[in-house]
Design a protein around this motif. Structure first.
Motif, PDB file in Angstrom:
ATOM      1  N   THR A 541       0.832  -1.200   0.000  1.00 40.94           N
ATOM      2  CA  THR A 541       0.000   0.000   0.000  1.00 40.94           C
ATOM      3  C   THR A 541       0.869   1.254   0.000  1.00 40.94           C
ATOM      4  OG1 THR A 541      -1.836  -1.118   1.129  1.00 40.94           O
ATOM      5  CG2 THR A 541      -1.762   1.285   1.288  1.00 40.94           C
ATOM      6  N   ILE A 542       1.929   1.247   0.789  1.00 41.14           N
ATOM      7  CA  ILE A 542       2.819   2.412   0.856  1.00 41.14           C
ATOM      8  C   ILE A 542       3.431   2.707  -0.508  1.00 41.14           C
ATOM      9  CG2 ILE A 542       5.053   3.197   1.769  1.00 41.14           C
ATOM     10  CD1 ILE A 542       2.645   3.603   3.647  1.00 41.14           C
ATOM     11  N   ASP A 543       3.844   1.687  -1.235  1.00 37.52           N
ATOM     12  CA  ASP A 543       4.417   1.938  -2.560  1.00 37.52           C
ATOM     13  C   ASP A 543       3.373   2.490  -3.524  1.00 37.52           C
ATOM     14  OD1 ASP A 543       7.312   0.355  -3.789  1.00 37.52           O
ATOM     15  OD2 ASP A 543       6.948   0.862  -1.712  1.00 37.52           O
ATOM     16  N   GLN A 544       2.143   2.003  -3.399  1.00 39.16           N
ATOM     17  CA  GLN A 544       1.086   2.546  -4.250  1.00 39.16           C
ATOM     18  C   GLN A 544       0.795   4.007  -3.903  1.00 39.16           C
ATOM     19  OE1 GLN A 544      -2.359  -0.294  -4.859  1.00 39.16           O
ATOM     20  NE2 GLN A 544      -1.104  -1.553  -3.492  1.00 39.16           N
ATOM     21  N   LEU A 545       0.855   4.336  -2.624  1.00 36.46           N
ATOM     22  CA  LEU A 545       0.651   5.723  -2.217  1.00 36.46           C
ATOM     23  C   LEU A 545       1.781   6.608  -2.729  1.00 36.46           C
ATOM     24  CD1 LEU A 545      -0.535   5.180   1.480  1.00 36.46           C
ATOM     25  CD2 LEU A 545      -1.953   5.820  -0.485  1.00 36.46           C
ATOM     26  N   ALA A 546       3.015   6.094  -2.640  1.00 33.25           N
ATOM     27  CA  ALA A 546       4.153   6.861  -3.138  1.00 33.25           C
ATOM     28  C   ALA A 546       4.021   7.104  -4.636  1.00 33.25           C
ATOM     29  CB  ALA A 546       5.456   6.124  -2.826  1.00 33.25           C
ATOM     30  N   LEU A 547       3.588   6.078  -5.359  1.00 32.58           N
ATOM     31  CA  LEU A 547       3.389   6.212  -6.801  1.00 32.58           C
ATOM     32  C   LEU A 547       2.323   7.261  -7.098  1.00 32.58           C
ATOM     33  CD1 LEU A 547       3.992   5.149  -9.690  1.00 32.58           C
ATOM     34  CD2 LEU A 547       2.195   3.432  -9.308  1.00 32.58           C
ATOM     35  N   ASP A 552       9.500   9.069  -4.573  1.00 32.78           N
ATOM     36  CA  ASP A 552      10.327   7.871  -4.495  1.00 32.78           C
ATOM     37  C   ASP A 552       9.898   7.053  -3.280  1.00 32.78           C
ATOM     38  OD1 ASP A 552      13.007   6.379  -5.171  1.00 32.78           O
ATOM     39  OD2 ASP A 552      13.055   6.776  -3.007  1.00 32.78           O
ATOM     40  N   PRO A 553       9.708   5.715  -3.435  1.00 31.90           N
ATOM     41  CA  PRO A 553       9.202   4.919  -2.299  1.00 31.90           C
ATOM     42  C   PRO A 553      10.122   4.888  -1.088  1.00 31.90           C
ATOM     43  CG  PRO A 553       9.723   3.524  -4.190  1.00 31.90           C
ATOM     44  CD  PRO A 553       9.803   4.925  -4.666  1.00 31.90           C
ATOM     45  N   VAL A 554      11.421   4.980  -1.300  1.00 34.56           N
ATOM     46  CA  VAL A 554      12.344   5.003  -0.159  1.00 34.56           C
ATOM     47  C   VAL A 554      12.222   6.329   0.580  1.00 34.56           C
ATOM     48  CG1 VAL A 554      14.771   4.987   0.547  1.00 34.56           C
ATOM     49  CG2 VAL A 554      13.958   3.346  -1.155  1.00 34.56           C
ATOM     50  N   ASP A 555      12.236   7.430  -0.158  1.00 35.31           N
ATOM     51  CA  ASP A 555      12.091   8.740   0.479  1.00 35.31           C
ATOM     52  C   ASP A 555      10.718   8.877   1.131  1.00 35.31           C
ATOM     53  OD1 ASP A 555      14.622   9.451  -0.338  1.00 35.31           O
ATOM     54  OD2 ASP A 555      13.947  10.455  -2.166  1.00 35.31           O
ATOM     55  N   TYR A 556       9.712   8.297   0.525  1.00 33.72           N
ATOM     56  CA  TYR A 556       8.359   8.346   1.078  1.00 33.72           C
ATOM     57  C   TYR A 556       8.329   7.677   2.452  1.00 33.72           C
ATOM     58  CZ  TYR A 556       3.207   8.363   0.734  1.00 33.72           C
ATOM     59  OH  TYR A 556       1.867   8.586   0.926  1.00 33.72           O
ATOM     60  N   ARG A 557       8.983   6.541   2.566  1.00 42.28           N
ATOM     61  CA  ARG A 557       9.042   5.853   3.861  1.00 42.28           C
ATOM     62  C   ARG A 557       9.812   6.681   4.881  1.00 42.28           C
ATOM     63  NH1 ARG A 557       8.491   1.797   0.260  1.00 42.28           N
ATOM     64  NH2 ARG A 557       7.320  -0.068   0.910  1.00 42.28           N
ATOM     65  N   ARG A 558      10.916   7.255   4.454  1.00 40.65           N
ATOM     66  CA  ARG A 558      11.699   8.071   5.383  1.00 40.65           C
ATOM     67  C   ARG A 558      10.860   9.212   5.954  1.00 40.65           C
ATOM     68  NH1 ARG A 558      16.886   7.985   1.316  1.00 40.65           N
ATOM     69  NH2 ARG A 558      18.005   6.204   2.262  1.00 40.65           N
ATOM     70  N   ALA A 708       8.276  -6.829  -1.043  1.00 37.02           N
ATOM     71  CA  ALA A 708       9.421  -6.289  -1.782  1.00 37.02           C
ATOM     72  C   ALA A 708       9.335  -6.681  -3.252  1.00 37.02           C
ATOM     73  CB  ALA A 708      10.726  -6.778  -1.169  1.00 37.02           C
ATOM     74  N   VAL A 709       8.955  -7.944  -3.512  1.00 36.20           N
ATOM     75  CA  VAL A 709       8.792  -8.403  -4.899  1.00 36.20           C
ATOM     76  C   VAL A 709       7.618  -7.681  -5.553  1.00 36.20           C
ATOM     77  CG1 VAL A 709       8.233 -10.385  -6.360  1.00 36.20           C
ATOM     78  CG2 VAL A 709       9.843 -10.647  -4.467  1.00 36.20           C
ATOM     79  N   ALA A 710       6.498  -7.571  -4.828  1.00 36.54           N
ATOM     80  CA  ALA A 710       5.321  -6.882  -5.379  1.00 36.54           C
ATOM     81  C   ALA A 710       5.645  -5.434  -5.707  1.00 36.54           C
ATOM     82  CB  ALA A 710       4.165  -6.962  -4.392  1.00 36.54           C
ATOM     83  N   ASN A 711       6.469  -4.808  -4.884  1.00 35.80           N
ATOM     84  CA  ASN A 711       6.822  -3.413  -5.127  1.00 35.80           C
ATOM     85  C   ASN A 711       7.748  -3.265  -6.331  1.00 35.80           C
ATOM     86  OD1 ASN A 711       5.208  -2.548  -3.028  1.00 35.80           O
ATOM     87  ND2 ASN A 711       6.873  -2.501  -1.533  1.00 35.80           N
ATOM     88  N   ALA A 712       8.597  -4.267  -6.554  1.00 38.97           N
ATOM     89  CA  ALA A 712       9.422  -4.253  -7.765  1.00 38.97           C
ATOM     90  C   ALA A 712       8.541  -4.401  -8.999  1.00 38.97           C
ATOM     91  CB  ALA A 712      10.462  -5.368  -7.703  1.00 38.97           C
ATOM     92  N   LEU A 713       7.543  -5.281  -8.914  1.00 39.82           N
ATOM     93  CA  LEU A 713       6.622  -5.465 -10.034  1.00 39.82           C
ATOM     94  C   LEU A 713       5.790  -4.213 -10.269  1.00 39.82           C
ATOM     95  CD1 LEU A 713       5.423  -9.116  -9.265  1.00 39.82           C
ATOM     96  CD2 LEU A 713       7.055  -8.396 -11.016  1.00 39.82           C
ATOM     97  N   LEU A 714       5.439  -3.513  -9.182  1.00 40.75           N
ATOM     98  CA  LEU A 714       4.699  -2.262  -9.317  1.00 40.75           C
ATOM     99  C   LEU A 714       5.546  -1.225 -10.051  1.00 40.75           C
ATOM    100  CD1 LEU A 714       2.137  -0.604  -8.532  1.00 40.75           C
ATOM    101  CD2 LEU A 714       3.382   0.069  -6.454  1.00 40.75           C
ATOM    102  N   ALA A 715       6.829  -1.159  -9.710  1.00 43.16           N
ATOM    103  CA  ALA A 715       7.727  -0.225 -10.385  1.00 43.16           C
ATOM    104  C   ALA A 715       7.890  -0.587 -11.857  1.00 43.16           C
ATOM    105  CB  ALA A 715       9.085  -0.222  -9.696  1.00 43.16           C
ATOM    106  N   LEU A 716       7.804  -1.881 -12.131  1.00 43.13           N
ATOM    107  CA  LEU A 716       8.003  -2.367 -13.495  1.00 43.13           C
ATOM    108  C   LEU A 716       6.785  -2.132 -14.370  1.00 43.13           C
ATOM    109  CD1 LEU A 716      10.091  -3.976 -15.237  1.00 43.13           C
ATOM    110  CD2 LEU A 716       8.905  -6.056 -14.499  1.00 43.13           C
ATOM    111  N   SER A 717       5.590  -2.392 -13.801  1.00 42.72           N
ATOM    112  CA  SER A 717       4.375  -2.376 -14.627  1.00 42.72           C
ATOM    113  C   SER A 717       3.343  -1.335 -14.228  1.00 42.72           C
ATOM    114  CB  SER A 717       3.707  -3.754 -14.564  1.00 42.72           C
ATOM    115  OG  SER A 717       3.200  -3.995 -13.253  1.00 42.72           O
TER     116      SER A 717
END
Length: 731
Positions: A541-547, A552-558, A708-717
């Motif tokens: 969910t956090i990666d989707q929110l960052a998108l 950037d998902p790392v900066d978003y978490r920070r 982590a894998v799902a977030n890589a796939l999110l970045a990819l697709s």
């Protein structure tokens, strides 16, 4: 594993009396005035030695550490022995480990009071206990030497199992045993300053069981051969909740080697001279099942019902339980923000799929019982056996052996396979040993499973792109429903990982609720328990929110960790270390995903490098950072991160138990796919320096890899993953 083995929280509302009464109910007797440990060890003849319950010395000075925790692959014996050896100043090469006998009073878990291994707590709950045991024994040897040589205690030194004086006198532990054993151990022994450790935290702390497990001499339950021993298998109902209505064993009794056939509460047991004969006899049985109260739903039907409940279409009498909610709940449901994210997630039933299926050896002679097996929860097994033969729990002797994995399966409230073995051995009688064998098919179709779970999330973002409101619904069966120590608040095994999340702490308005509908499928903790699904939901969910926020998902978490406050400092440190060690760019052809999660007191951050091969995710490299307090055995921590990552990835890619009309579709590894060796990623482990007491390691590596894998796939697709496993999600 969590469940009843985690430390009880104030919100659970469980009193000391609840624990005593709950244990009494399981054991089938009530001993008024007893403490829980007294109750559960009643009847035991196990006594501590002169140096306490955890240490024995051989005449030649070798040291034996008695581990209250089972070794079933996680390597905890090395760390436990190292804690003792460090404070004792023993010769590490002459330290060995054995399983302690079953006795809750001497070997009970310090947070739960019963003897068991779970919740990634072996090292953490033994840390102070074993340090004091080692330091106390050392003090006894120092006093013995000082008295023998007539010198001050302060002039005595100990190193590598040798006690010495500057004047030139020295003696090994073996030479001083008799004198030291006569000295009363100090009540509060002086512990070392961790800065002076010479063993703990070094690569010298390696497994003590590698050789015997490599050459086949390690003893497992299946290796047990006793004079006149019989082997039993059980025919279980094809649907959960089924009972024997009638059976015909005439053909089974004609099978060569079959000795007898017995009806037991969970099915029909065939007893024979060999495993093969028992299985052939079982195939020849003719059984009519009473299916008046069986589970007949398919898993797809159950999943849809869970989704309906989350959407507000559930039964009117189903209760919702709030957790971590704050602010105005209505605002979270109808909240307005710059942007809104709505997401749902579905997680299937999962099998534990241990390398060694369930098995047990029982000897019952009247009300005398001995169990020989890989016992994960000795106290629960004692109480189950005691209830069957009507004796005191502590009088049930258990010889704990190595076990080939568990992931939570070997510890359940009814001690299912142990109870079956004791029941069969009681019917056989006359003290004749009986070995119960569950095939993999038995365990995959008649065992316990990680619950099927549904999450529904709705988040609104503020003008800066961060969560302003967070509405969360979790629907699943309760693991703790049949616990003798039931929680009076929300089932922590269902919400842990969502509850307490730094992301919820960073969100001003939260409406989080749990629903626990009834289900006929037996469910149980599965490696990392609630985190198996909550980590995925929160991190993806956090990666989707960052998108959505264009960040950037790392900066978003920070930024969210900063909003959450000091409690998220460990998350930030683990994230920063993992990102630093991953390097500035992924391996050519791969895309990166990141996830961070806290479970069992430890924080794990992972950077996973993923690419699609023939449409399926292939993980090449995983960089892991873990904050687990004092790193007793860095080598074992790395091994557990590797194993936990592969176990979690296996489930994320392929793991799924499905039901058709109430029957489990999978039966073995041909239909329950697991990760293959050529699919295993390279896992690099880095430890965040810490002076805090040790925390969990056995499970925290498992839940992080899937998001982590799902977030890589999110970045990819740019497409989110809304269900697991990935192969079922169409990835």
């Amino acid at each position: 594993m969590n469940g009843p083995f985690r430390k009880l929280q104030p919100q659970d509302g469980v009193s000391r009396r609840d624990v005593v009464v709950g244990a009494a109910l399981v054991g089938g007797a009530l001993l008024v005035g007893c403490s829980p440990a007294d109750l559960m060890s009643a009847g035991s003849k196990v006594e501590p030695g002169a140096f306490g319950p955890f240490i024995r010395f051989d005449p030649d000075g070798a040291v034996t550490v008695l581990s209250k925790h089972i070794e079933f692959g996680q390597g905890n014996h090395a760390g436990l022995a190292a804690i003792v050896a460090e404070e004792l100043d023993a010769d590490w090469s002459r330290v060995k480990v054995v399983h302690a006998p079953a006795n809750a009073k001497l070997y009970g878990n310090t947070t739960a009071g019963i003897q068991l291994t779970g919740g990634s707590s072996a090292i953490s709950n033994s840390w102070e206990q074993l340090r004091k045991a080692g330091a106390g024994a050392r003090a006894m040897f120092v006093q013995a030497a000082a008295t023998r040589w007539n010198v001050p205690v302060g002039e005595i030194a100990v190193k590598d199992g040798v006690v010495s004086h500057a004047g030139g006198k020295s003696a090994g532990f073996g030479e001083l045993i008799a004198d030291a054993a006569k000295i009363a151990p100090p009540e509060t022994p002086t512990l070392k300053d961790p800065k002076t450790f010479t063993l703990i935290g070094t690569d010298r702390v390696r497994r003590k069981d590698s050789l015997i497990k490599s050459n086949g001499t390690a003893r497992y339950t299946q290796d047990v051969q006793l004079p006149d021993m019989l082997v039993a298998v059980v025919a279980h109902a094809p649907r959960f909740g089924g009972k024997v209505k009638s059976f015909n064993a005439d053909d089974a009794r004609k099978v060569a080697g079959v000795v007898d056939v017995h009806e037991i509460p969970t099915g029909v047991a065939v007893v024979a001279d060999t495993t093969f004969a028992a299985r052939m006899g079982r195939e020849a049985l003719k059984i009519e099942w009473d299916e008046g109260k069986v589970e007949t739903r398919s898993s797809a039907t159950i999943a849809q019902q869970w989704r309906d409940i989350a959407a507000g279409k559930g039964p009117a009498d189903l209760k919702w339980q709030a957790f971590d909610s704050k602010g105005e709940a209505a605002a979270a449901s109808a909240g307005k923000g710059a942007q809104v994210l709505e997401a749902t997630y579905d997680f299937p039933y999962l099998a534990h799929a241990t390398m060694e299926p369930m098995n047990c050896v029982a000897i019952v002679d009247g009300n005398k019982v001995k169990l020989i097996h890989g016992s994960q929860a000795q106290t629960l097994d004692q109480m189950a056996a005691a209830k069957i033969v009507k004796t005191l729990p502590g009088s049930v002797e258990i010889e704990t052996l190595y076990a080939g994995g568990s992931f939570g399966r070997r510890a359940n409230f009814p001690s299912d396979y142990v109870a079956e073995c004791v029941t069969i051995a009681q019917k056989v009688g006359k003290g004749r040993p009986v070995k119960l064998v569950w095939t993999r098919e038995d365990d995959m179709q008649a065992g316990f499973f990680r619950p099927l779970v549904h999450h529904a999330v709705r988040v609104t973002l503020d003008k800066d792109g961060y969560p302003a409101t967070w509405r969360h619904r979790i629907v699943t069966q309760s693991i703790m429903k049949d616990s003798p120590m039931p929680s009076k608040g929300p089932d922590q095994t269902a919400i842990e990982g969502t509850s307490g999340s730094p992301y919820l702490k960073a969100t001003p308005i939260v409406d989080a609720q749990l629903a626990l509908p009834e289900g006929g499928v037996p469910v149980l903790w599965w490696r990392s328990v609630g985190a198996t699904h909550t980590a995925f939901v929160m991190e993806h969910t956090i990666d989707q929110l960052a998108l959505k926020a264009g960040k950037d998902p790392v900066d978003y978490r920070r930024a969210l960790y900063a909003k959450a406050g000091p409690e998220a400092a460990r998350h930030l440190a683990a994230l920063n270390l993992a990102v630093e060690k991953a390097g500035p760019a992924p391996t050519a052809g791969f895309t990166r995903g990141v996830a961070v999660h806290e479970s069992f007191g430890s924080v794990v951050a992972q950077v996973a490098e993923v690419k699609l091969v023939d449409g399926h995710p292939r993980v090449g490299r995983v960089v892991t950072a873990i904050d687990c307090g004092v790193a007793v055995s860095p080598d074992q921590i790395a091994a557990q991160m590797e194993g936990g990552t592969c176990y979690g990835l296996s489930a994320a890619l392929y793991g799924e138990i499905t039901l058709t009309d109430g029957k489990v579709d999978q039966s073995n590894f041909d239909t329950y796919r697991v990760l293959r060796m050529n699919e295993a990623p390279t896992v690099e482990t880095h430890i965040v320096p810490s002076g805090n007491p040790p925390s969990g390691v056995g499970e925290p590596g498992t839940p992080v890899i899937a998001p982590a894998v799902a977030n890589a796939l999110l970045a990819l697709s740019k497409t989110p993953t809304t269900r697991l496993p990935f192969v079922r999600a169409g990835v």
